[in-house]
Design a protein around this motif. Structure first.
Motif, PDB file in Angstrom:
ATOM      1  N   SER A 196       0.834  -1.198   0.000  1.00 32.98           N
ATOM      2  CA  SER A 196       0.000   0.000   0.000  1.00 32.98           C
ATOM      3  C   SER A 196       0.873   1.256   0.000  1.00 32.98           C
ATOM      4  CB  SER A 196      -0.907   0.016   1.232  1.00 32.98           C
ATOM      5  OG  SER A 196      -0.180   0.402   2.383  1.00 32.98           O
ATOM      6  N   GLN A 197       0.254   2.368  -0.322  1.00 32.32           N
ATOM      7  CA  GLN A 197       0.970   3.646  -0.354  1.00 32.32           C
ATOM      8  C   GLN A 197       1.533   3.972   1.034  1.00 32.32           C
ATOM      9  OE1 GLN A 197      -1.352   6.888  -1.867  1.00 32.32           O
ATOM     10  NE2 GLN A 197       0.348   8.323  -1.811  1.00 32.32           N
ATOM     11  N   ILE A 198       0.761   3.683   2.075  1.00 31.65           N
ATOM     12  CA  ILE A 198       1.233   3.951   3.435  1.00 31.65           C
ATOM     13  C   ILE A 198       2.465   3.100   3.737  1.00 31.65           C
ATOM     14  CG2 ILE A 198       0.683   3.691   5.889  1.00 31.65           C
ATOM     15  CD1 ILE A 198      -2.191   4.510   5.216  1.00 31.65           C
ATOM     16  N   GLN A 199       2.409   1.817   3.395  1.00 30.34           N
ATOM     17  CA  GLN A 199       3.545   0.929   3.649  1.00 30.34           C
ATOM     18  C   GLN A 199       4.794   1.397   2.909  1.00 30.34           C
ATOM     19  OE1 GLN A 199       1.493  -2.666   2.399  1.00 30.34           O
ATOM     20  NE2 GLN A 199       1.655  -3.504   4.470  1.00 30.34           N
ATOM     21  N   GLU A 200       4.611   1.878   1.684  1.00 27.55           N
ATOM     22  CA  GLU A 200       5.748   2.380   0.901  1.00 27.55           C
ATOM     23  C   GLU A 200       6.354   3.611   1.558  1.00 27.55           C
ATOM     24  OE1 GLU A 200       6.282   2.031  -2.998  1.00 27.55           O
ATOM     25  OE2 GLU A 200       5.042   0.253  -3.206  1.00 27.55           O
ATOM     26  N   LEU A 201       5.486   4.511   2.044  1.00 26.20           N
ATOM     27  CA  LEU A 201       5.974   5.720   2.711  1.00 26.20           C
ATOM     28  C   LEU A 201       6.719   5.375   3.998  1.00 26.20           C
ATOM     29  CD1 LEU A 201       2.866   8.008   2.149  1.00 26.20           C
ATOM     30  CD2 LEU A 201       5.183   8.463   1.304  1.00 26.20           C
ATOM     31  N   CYS A 252       7.936  11.802   4.949  1.00 26.48           N
ATOM     32  CA  CYS A 252       7.290  10.529   4.586  1.00 26.48           C
ATOM     33  C   CYS A 252       6.228  10.154   5.601  1.00 26.48           C
ATOM     34  CB  CYS A 252       8.331   9.416   4.486  1.00 26.48           C
ATOM     35  SG  CYS A 252       9.402   9.522   3.054  1.00 26.48           S
ATOM     36  N   GLN A 267       3.180  12.353   5.331  1.00 22.24           N
ATOM     37  CA  GLN A 267       2.348  11.977   4.185  1.00 22.24           C
ATOM     38  C   GLN A 267       1.518  10.744   4.521  1.00 22.24           C
ATOM     39  OE1 GLN A 267       4.357  11.612   0.386  1.00 22.24           O
ATOM     40  NE2 GLN A 267       5.734  13.293   0.923  1.00 22.24           N
ATOM     41  N   ALA A 268       2.127   9.782   5.192  1.00 21.58           N
ATOM     42  CA  ALA A 268       1.398   8.571   5.576  1.00 21.58           C
ATOM     43  C   ALA A 268       0.259   8.922   6.529  1.00 21.58           C
ATOM     44  CB  ALA A 268       2.354   7.564   6.217  1.00 21.58           C
ATOM     45  N   LEU A 282      -2.946   9.966   5.092  1.00 19.48           N
ATOM     46  CA  LEU A 282      -3.755   8.864   4.573  1.00 19.48           C
ATOM     47  C   LEU A 282      -4.460   8.088   5.688  1.00 19.48           C
ATOM     48  CD1 LEU A 282      -1.194   7.586   1.925  1.00 19.48           C
ATOM     49  CD2 LEU A 282      -3.233   8.969   1.500  1.00 19.48           C
TER      50      LEU A 282
END
Length: 75
Positions: free
Chosen positions: A2-7, A26, A29-30, A33
């Motif tokens: 997920s985008q959160i995991q990537e951040l 980072c 940004q997470a 979300l």
């Protein structure tokens, strides 16, 4: 992933590299979300603490504990 995991993954790498300001970005940004994840508040707190912004970091750690009082990772 997920985008959160990537951040979070990117933020952790930046923290380990001593790039605390970039890591903070980072984690912020997470949090945009998902504001209800205690781990994200902890990561932000660690980044802020690493930048010497202790009062702000304590606010993040306290927020983490508000969300999950049994959070074992709260610094």
């Amino acid at each position: 992933m997920s985008q959160i995991q990537e951040l979070v993954k990117k933020g952790k790498i930046l923290l380990n590299d001593g790039k605390f300001y970039d890591a903070l970005g980072c984690f912020e940004q997470a949090l945009l979300l998902n504001q209800n994840d205690p781990d994200l508040w902890n990561y932000k707190g660690v980044a802020l603490r690493s930048l010497g912004r202790y009062e702000e970091s304590m606010e993040c750690f306290n927020k983490s504990l508000e969300i999950d009082p049994r959070d074992k990772h709260a610094s």
